[in-house]
Design a protein around this motif. Structure first.
Motif, mmCIF file in Angstrom:
data_model
loop_
_atom_site.group_PDB
_atom_site.id
_atom_site.type_symbol
_atom_site.label_atom_id
_atom_site.label_comp_id
_atom_site.label_asym_id
_atom_site.label_seq_id
_atom_site.Cartn_x
_atom_site.Cartn_y
_atom_site.Cartn_z
ATOM 1 N N ALA A 284 16.649 -19.872 -55.232
ATOM 2 C CA ALA A 284 16.481 -20.495 -53.921
ATOM 3 C C ALA A 284 17.285 -19.751 -52.855
ATOM 4 C CB ALA A 284 16.908 -21.966 -53.983
ATOM 5 N N ALA A 285 18.499 -19.344 -53.202
ATOM 6 C CA ALA A 285 19.346 -18.639 -52.243
ATOM 7 C C ALA A 285 18.795 -17.263 -51.903
ATOM 8 C CB ALA A 285 20.769 -18.526 -52.801
ATOM 9 N N VAL A 286 18.370 -16.521 -52.916
ATOM 10 C CA VAL A 286 17.868 -15.162 -52.677
ATOM 11 C C VAL A 286 16.543 -15.191 -51.919
ATOM 12 C CG1 VAL A 286 16.986 -13.096 -53.838
ATOM 13 C CG2 VAL A 286 19.141 -14.119 -54.572
ATOM 14 N N ALA A 287 15.732 -16.220 -52.134
ATOM 15 C CA ALA A 287 14.483 -16.337 -51.373
ATOM 16 C C ALA A 287 14.766 -16.397 -49.876
ATOM 17 C CB ALA A 287 13.712 -17.575 -51.818
ATOM 18 N N LYS A 288 15.845 -17.035 -49.479
ATOM 19 C CA LYS A 288 16.246 -17.068 -48.066
ATOM 20 C C LYS A 288 16.861 -15.742 -47.634
ATOM 21 C CE LYS A 288 17.186 -22.056 -47.634
ATOM 22 N NZ LYS A 288 16.672 -22.498 -48.954
ATOM 23 N N ALA A 289 17.625 -15.130 -48.539
ATOM 24 C CA ALA A 289 18.393 -13.938 -48.172
ATOM 25 C C ALA A 289 17.527 -12.698 -47.969
ATOM 26 C CB ALA A 289 19.439 -13.652 -49.251
ATOM 27 N N ILE A 290 16.420 -12.572 -48.701
ATOM 28 C CA ILE A 290 15.604 -11.354 -48.606
ATOM 29 C C ILE A 290 15.152 -11.098 -47.166
ATOM 30 C CG2 ILE A 290 13.400 -10.295 -49.266
ATOM 31 C CD1 ILE A 290 13.798 -11.468 -52.053
ATOM 32 N N PRO A 291 14.555 -12.061 -46.470
ATOM 33 C CA PRO A 291 14.158 -11.771 -45.084
ATOM 34 C C PRO A 291 15.299 -11.876 -44.085
ATOM 35 C CG PRO A 291 13.436 -13.973 -45.704
ATOM 36 C CD PRO A 291 14.030 -13.368 -46.935
ATOM 37 N N ALA A 292 16.329 -12.679 -44.390
ATOM 38 C CA ALA A 292 17.353 -12.972 -43.381
ATOM 39 C C ALA A 292 18.452 -11.922 -43.302
ATOM 40 C CB ALA A 292 17.976 -14.340 -43.673
ATOM 41 N N LEU A 293 18.698 -11.196 -44.386
ATOM 42 C CA LEU A 293 19.877 -10.328 -44.438
ATOM 43 C C LEU A 293 19.508 -8.857 -44.568
ATOM 44 C CD1 LEU A 293 22.194 -12.501 -46.721
ATOM 45 C CD2 LEU A 293 22.056 -12.443 -44.228
ATOM 46 N N VAL A 294 18.443 -8.452 -43.923
ATOM 47 C CA VAL A 294 17.997 -7.055 -43.989
ATOM 48 C C VAL A 294 19.069 -6.119 -43.446
ATOM 49 C CG1 VAL A 294 16.297 -5.394 -43.150
ATOM 50 C CG2 VAL A 294 15.562 -7.678 -43.877
ATOM 51 N N ASP A 295 19.629 -6.423 -42.286
ATOM 52 C CA ASP A 295 20.630 -5.547 -41.673
ATOM 53 C C ASP A 295 21.905 -5.488 -42.508
ATOM 54 O OD1 ASP A 295 18.885 -5.032 -39.624
ATOM 55 O OD2 ASP A 295 19.778 -6.480 -38.234
ATOM 56 N N TRP A 296 22.306 -6.620 -43.058
ATOM 57 C CA TRP A 296 23.516 -6.652 -43.902
ATOM 58 C C TRP A 296 23.322 -5.789 -45.138
ATOM 59 C CZ3 TRP A 296 24.097 -8.983 -48.865
ATOM 60 C CH2 TRP A 296 25.427 -9.060 -49.318
ATOM 61 N N ARG A 297 22.169 -5.878 -45.743
ATOM 62 C CA ARG A 297 21.889 -5.069 -46.928
ATOM 63 C C ARG A 297 21.885 -3.586 -46.581
ATOM 64 N NH1 ARG A 297 16.453 -7.399 -49.152
ATOM 65 N NH2 ARG A 297 16.789 -5.934 -50.861
ATOM 66 N N ASP A 298 21.327 -3.238 -45.439
ATOM 67 C CA ASP A 298 21.309 -1.832 -45.052
ATOM 68 C C ASP A 298 22.722 -1.337 -44.762
ATOM 69 O OD1 ASP A 298 19.587 0.511 -44.499
ATOM 70 O OD2 ASP A 298 20.469 0.364 -42.496
ATOM 71 N N GLY A 299 23.565 -2.209 -44.193
ATOM 72 C CA GLY A 299 24.959 -1.826 -43.991
ATOM 73 C C GLY A 299 25.665 -1.534 -45.295
ATOM 74 N N ASN A 300 25.347 -2.307 -46.324
ATOM 75 C CA ASN A 300 25.920 -2.053 -47.647
ATOM 76 C C ASN A 300 25.428 -0.724 -48.211
ATOM 77 O OD1 ASN A 300 27.260 -4.495 -47.546
ATOM 78 N ND2 ASN A 300 25.667 -5.600 -48.647
ATOM 79 N N ARG A 301 24.146 -0.436 -47.973
ATOM 80 C CA ARG A 301 23.609 0.853 -48.424
ATOM 81 C C ARG A 301 24.367 2.002 -47.776
ATOM 82 N NH1 ARG A 301 21.135 4.603 -46.268
ATOM 83 N NH2 ARG A 301 20.771 3.419 -44.352
ATOM 84 N N VAL A 302 24.635 1.880 -46.477
ATOM 85 C CA VAL A 302 25.379 2.923 -45.760
ATOM 86 C C VAL A 302 26.789 3.065 -46.334
ATOM 87 C CG1 VAL A 302 26.367 3.559 -43.529
ATOM 88 C CG2 VAL A 302 24.027 2.678 -43.651
#
Length: 396
Positions: A284-302
């Motif tokens: 349930a949590a990840v279903a919300k996080a996939i569309p909502a945290l795109v920028d945060w995930r990309d920051g982690n990639r960087v």
């Protein structure tokens, strides 16, 4: 005296396996006395930063809701499957639907489900050399034979297509590839993946593609591949993924399988016996996080890319130590002690230098000359300290 009753025997396929490797390395680390400074932990592939606050909030809300206390769908929560299908469709430029997604408890379970779906005891599955050790032990405990496709260290541990074809000729049921690779970090180019997939299709062999670390491809990397744009891809391709690294929730064990609808049907039979359904609150949590945290995930990639760059900068400064391959979460390092067991080198590094890493032999008998550094768990400043820790290090 009456004869002693015979003791029941354990399953030999399990009993003959070595104990899990990471705890043994942690035992070496506990013997470190701290004289060289704080421990540098390069052992396990875990994010070296915390989950987003929103993920923690969503996890808490779901875990405290009676909605998720009962059994859920075997294939996974519908919301997560739909959101993830949309994400995969956009990433690969393909049409992926709910029927193509199965949620699992981590990517190790996803691999076990995939292996069981396509191979039975006494069948053979091919891995690359070096391999990810949990995939090797999974096959062993299932009674599935394993053959290896050699990967050339002079070519960043990528296989030659001729070696792939040679192994496929031997009658294997599947070939498993990890990209970005564990343990080497090597990234398989889209062109090579397509060649490998076409070779598998020609022989009626499954390609099991583990993409646990795909969210950490370099920023200028093209689409990982276009295999799902090939007509009939469903007949030969099974893709695996983990939410653990991207969302910093490895303890919540959440992975995914993308495959043809019939494959998902077969895997559901297996999952119903393994676990019935993956834990529902993380879904349930990840279903919300996939569309909502795109920028945060990309920051982690960087950030992870910065850590890889830090390793690229520091290793050439250390005489005798060779950075052979690096990418995503991992680097494969050639140590300067030829003829010495990589386990001996790793143990002494942990106990005397406070650097914890995995021996290359854990990833195959031919990898004694190497160590795996899981650098994502250390920040840039910590990675820089490797120069002082490794320079002049000698075995005793």
């Amino acid at each position: 005296m009456p004869a002693a009753s015979p003791k029941p025997l354990f399953n030999s396929l399990v009993a003959e396996l070595s104990p899990p490797p990471v705890p043994s390395v942690f035992a070496w680390a506990r013997a470190y006395d701290g004289t060289r400074g704080p421990m540098i932990d390069l052992s396990q592939a875990v994010p070296g930063y915390a989950p987003h606050d929103d993920i923690l909030r969503w996890l808490g809300e779901a875990a405290s809701s009676t909605k998720y206390c009962g059994y859920g769908p075997i294939e996974g929560e519908t919301e997560l499957r739909e959101v993830y299908a949309e994400h995969v469709s956009a990433l690969y430029g393909a049409h992926i639907g709910l029927e193509n997604i199965h949620i699992t408890s981590g990517c190790n379970q996803a691999f076990m489900c995939a292996a069981m779906a396509v191979a039975k005891a006494a069948d053979t599955v091919a891995l690359t050399d070096p391999f990810y050790f949990n995939q090797d032990t999974t096959l062993a405990m299932l009674g599935i034979n394993r053959v290896l496709v050699s990967c050339d260290p002079d070519n960043a541990f990528l296989p030659d297509i001729s070696d792939v074809r040679r192994v496929l000729e031997s009658g294997v049921k599947a070939l498993a590839i990890v990209t970005p690779n564990n343990p080497t970090g090597s990234i398989y180019p889209p062109e090579l993946l397509r060649e490998i997939f076409e070779a598998c299709r020609e022989k009626g062999v499954w390609l099991i593609l583990d993409e646990t670390y795909r969210d950490f491809l370099p920023g200028n990397a093209a689409r990982p591949h276009s295999l799902m744009n090939i007509e009939g891809w469903q007949d030969n391709l099974i893709m695996l993924y983990s939410f653990s690294k991207s969302f910093c929730v490895p303890g919540h064990r959440l992975g995914a399988i993308t495959a043809g609808a019939q494959t998902i049907t077969e895997i559901a039979k297996i999952m119903d016996n393994l676990q019935i359904c993956a834990a529902r609150a993380p879904q349930a949590a990840v279903a919300k996080a996939i569309p909502a945290l795109v920028d945060w995930r990309d920051g982690n990639r960087v950030e992870i890319e910065k850590r890889a760059d830090a390793l690229r900068q520091v290793m050439p400064k250390i005489s005798g130590w060779d950075l052979v391959s690096v990418g995503a979460y991992f680097a494969f390092i050639r140590h300067p002690f030829p003829g010495v067991s990589s386990a001996v080198v790793s143990e002494q590094l942990a106990k005397r230098a406070g650097v914890v890493c995995l021996p290359g032999v854990y990833f195959g008998d031919n990898q004694e000359g190497y160590l795996r550094f899981a650098f994502a768990n250390a920040d840039v400043d910590t990675i820089a300290k490797l120069e002082e820790r490794l320079s002049g290090f000698a075995l005793v």
